[in-house]
Design a protein around this motif. Sequence first.
Motif, mmCIF file in Angstrom:
data_model
loop_
_atom_site.group_PDB
_atom_site.id
_atom_site.type_symbol
_atom_site.label_atom_id
_atom_site.label_comp_id
_atom_site.label_asym_id
_atom_site.label_seq_id
_atom_site.Cartn_x
_atom_site.Cartn_y
_atom_site.Cartn_z
ATOM 1 N N UNK A 77 0.833 -1.322 -0.250
ATOM 2 C CA UNK A 77 0.027 0.040 0.021
ATOM 3 C C UNK A 77 0.880 1.077 -0.004
ATOM 4 N N UNK A 78 0.484 2.332 -0.594
ATOM 5 C CA UNK A 78 1.252 3.466 -0.725
ATOM 6 C C UNK A 78 0.646 4.532 0.353
ATOM 7 N N UNK A 79 1.844 5.083 0.872
ATOM 8 C CA UNK A 79 1.375 5.966 2.184
ATOM 9 C C UNK A 79 1.856 7.395 1.585
ATOM 10 N N UNK A 80 0.982 8.228 1.005
ATOM 11 C CA UNK A 80 1.549 9.435 0.495
ATOM 12 C C UNK A 80 1.758 10.544 1.473
ATOM 13 N N UNK A 81 2.220 11.575 1.252
ATOM 14 C CA UNK A 81 2.502 12.812 2.171
ATOM 15 C C UNK A 81 1.171 13.117 3.081
ATOM 16 N N UNK A 97 9.168 15.266 0.996
ATOM 17 C CA UNK A 97 9.116 15.952 2.581
ATOM 18 C C UNK A 97 9.543 17.541 2.244
ATOM 19 N N UNK A 98 10.510 17.672 1.407
ATOM 20 C CA UNK A 98 10.794 19.419 1.268
ATOM 21 C C UNK A 98 9.403 20.113 0.754
ATOM 22 N N UNK A 99 8.735 19.367 -0.317
ATOM 23 C CA UNK A 99 7.870 20.049 -1.021
ATOM 24 C C UNK A 99 6.619 20.176 -0.244
ATOM 25 N N UNK A 100 6.074 18.895 0.257
ATOM 26 C CA UNK A 100 4.698 18.810 0.851
ATOM 27 C C UNK A 100 4.832 18.554 2.348
ATOM 28 N N UNK A 101 5.943 18.663 3.050
ATOM 29 C CA UNK A 101 5.900 18.512 4.211
ATOM 30 C C UNK A 101 5.899 17.077 5.035
ATOM 31 N N UNK A 102 6.178 16.267 4.227
ATOM 32 C CA UNK A 102 5.890 14.658 4.864
ATOM 33 C C UNK A 102 6.436 13.565 3.796
ATOM 34 N N UNK A 103 7.068 12.565 4.131
ATOM 35 C CA UNK A 103 7.571 11.646 3.016
ATOM 36 C C UNK A 103 6.695 10.860 2.584
ATOM 37 N N UNK A 104 6.814 10.163 1.466
ATOM 38 C CA UNK A 104 5.944 9.067 0.757
ATOM 39 C C UNK A 104 6.525 7.722 1.146
ATOM 40 N N UNK A 138 -11.082 3.746 -6.786
ATOM 41 C CA UNK A 138 -10.150 2.825 -7.550
ATOM 42 C C UNK A 138 -8.687 2.988 -7.353
ATOM 43 N N UNK A 139 -7.941 1.769 -7.660
ATOM 44 C CA UNK A 139 -6.651 2.016 -7.024
ATOM 45 C C UNK A 139 -5.714 2.840 -7.803
ATOM 46 N N UNK A 140 -6.134 3.505 -8.847
ATOM 47 C CA UNK A 140 -5.067 4.081 -9.821
ATOM 48 C C UNK A 140 -4.445 5.423 -9.503
ATOM 49 N N UNK A 141 -5.100 5.664 -8.283
ATOM 50 C CA UNK A 141 -4.226 7.164 -7.612
ATOM 51 C C UNK A 141 -3.682 6.953 -6.273
ATOM 52 N N UNK A 142 -3.855 5.657 -5.762
ATOM 53 C CA UNK A 142 -3.396 5.126 -4.443
ATOM 54 C C UNK A 142 -3.604 6.062 -3.249
ATOM 55 N N UNK A 143 -5.065 6.527 -3.231
ATOM 56 C CA UNK A 143 -5.471 7.218 -2.380
ATOM 57 C C UNK A 143 -6.537 6.654 -1.391
ATOM 58 N N UNK A 144 -6.985 5.389 -1.384
ATOM 59 C CA UNK A 144 -8.119 4.767 -0.848
ATOM 60 C C UNK A 144 -7.999 4.877 0.972
#
Length: 484
Positions: A76-80, A125-132, A334-340
Motif C-alpha cells: 500500500x502507498x502512504x502518500x504525504x 518531504x521538502x515540497x509537501x511537508x512529509x515523506x512518501x 479505484x486504486x489508480x491514484x493510491x488514495x483509498x
Amino acid sequence: MAGRPTPVSADAAASVEGASQHTTLYNIRKASHPLHILIVGCGMGGLAAAHCLGKAGHKVTLFEAAAAIGEVGAGIQITPNLSRLLRRWGAGSALEAVGVRPEAIVLRRYATGERVGYTRWTDMEEKYGSPYYHIHRADLHKLLFDLAAPYMTLRLKSNVVGVDPDAPSVTLGTGEVVHGDLIIGADGVKSLVQRIVLGHTNPAEPTGDAVYRAIVPSHLLLADPELRELVDVPEMTGWMGPRRHIMAYNIRAKNEYNFVLAHPDDGSVESWTAEGSADKMRADFADFEPRVRKILSFIDSTLKWRLMDRKPLKTWIHPSHRVILLGDACHPMLPYRAQGAAMAIEDAAVLGNLLSRLSHPAQLKPLLQAYEDLRLPRTAETQRQSRLNQKIFHLPDGPEQEQRDADMRKATEAELRRWREGKRAADDKLAGSANQWADEDKNLAQFAYDADEAAERWWADVGEKQVGGLASGAAREPQVLSRL
C-alpha cells in the motif's frame, strides 16, 4: 471456490503500542460533552476513527464481524497527506522501519520497458511537508490498531445486521442490541450502514478491470542481474499496455517486491481475499517485456480483485444526524491514484478534530455537516482522478497512446531539467499532464493537504461563530444526548 487466504502477520517493527498515549492532538482539546460512538468495521478507516475520536475524549466501541483482525498480502502507498498524520500520531519511527521511501515513479512501455514518464520523489518531504512511503497493508493495519487500542472497546465476532438510526443502536447477529449516541459506518464497499443512511445501496458499475496482486521475495530479484536494479533503486515502476498496466514497488525495508497487475475482468469477484490463478496471470501478461515475465515466473499464488466504480454520494449523513459514513462506505476509490486508505484516514482525522469541540448536544448536527462539507468534495475529486488514470494507463497502441507518451516524455524532460538546474521554470508546472504525478498543482492539492489544518481553518472561518455560540444559547433548553 478457494478458501479465504490466511491473514498476513505484521512485521515485528510495525509496532507503536502505547505511542498514542504520549501524543497531543487538537491542542490538548477534548470534548466537554463526550459521546458513546459505535463504529462498524475494523479496517483502516474504522481504526483511525477510533483513535481520533478517542483522543478527542469520546468513548468508542468498535464492532468487527471477523473472529480475528488481520490483513491480506499486498502493498500500500502512504502518500504525504497520510504520512503526516501517522507521524503526528506517533508512528513516524515505525514507518521508517517498515516502509520504503521511493525515489521516483517511472512509467514504461509494456513490451519494451522503454521509459516514457518519470517524476522524482526524493524531495517529497521538502515540497509537501512529509515523506512518501511504500509499506505492507498488514503493517499499516497493525500501526493503526496499536494507535486505536487504548481508546476503544473492540468486539470481534460481532456482525452488525441492523441499525436503528433514531435510537440510535446497532443489532448484532446474536440478537444483542447496543445503544450509543452516534454510529459510524466504516464497513467498506458493501456497507450495510450506507443502506441505512441513503435508504438504498449506491449502485456499483463494473470498470471492466480486475487486479492481480502478489508479493515476491526481493532476494529473487537481487540474484538476477537484469532485475537487481528494481530493488537497488527503489522506484515505483509502472508498465502501461493496451487495457492493462502493472505497478510494482519495494516494501518491508526492500525485503519484498509488491506487484499489482490490472487487466480486463473475466468474471472475478469484488473481494480483497479472492484467490486467482498464477498461470492465467502469466498468460494475461505474456506480451510484456522480459523482466516482467521473469518476475511473474517467481509467483506461485495471487489474489484477484474485481474493480467496481461508484459515483460520489449526495450525503454521508442520515437525516437523524445519528448515523454517518466514513471511508470506503461513502467514497470507495479505484486504486489508480493510491488514495483509498489516505482518504479514509483523512476522514477520521477531520471528524476527530471537529468532534473534539463538542460541548453541547446542539452542536453535533452542524459539526457533522462540517465533516461532510469538508470531506465530500475532496474525496469526489480524488475518485475522478483515479478514474482518469485508468483511461490514461490502458490506451491501445495507436495515435492516442503515442500522444500520451509524447506528453509524458515532455514532462520527463522538464523534470530532469529541474534536477539539473535546481529550479522549475514557470511553464514547468505541467498542468494536465498525462503523468498526473508530474502535475504540480494536483500534487500540491493532494499531498500538501493537512486534515487537521482543514478542520482548524473551518472552525476559525465559520465554526466558531456559527457553532460555538450554540452551547451557551441552547444551554437553557434541557437536552439529553450522551449515553456515557
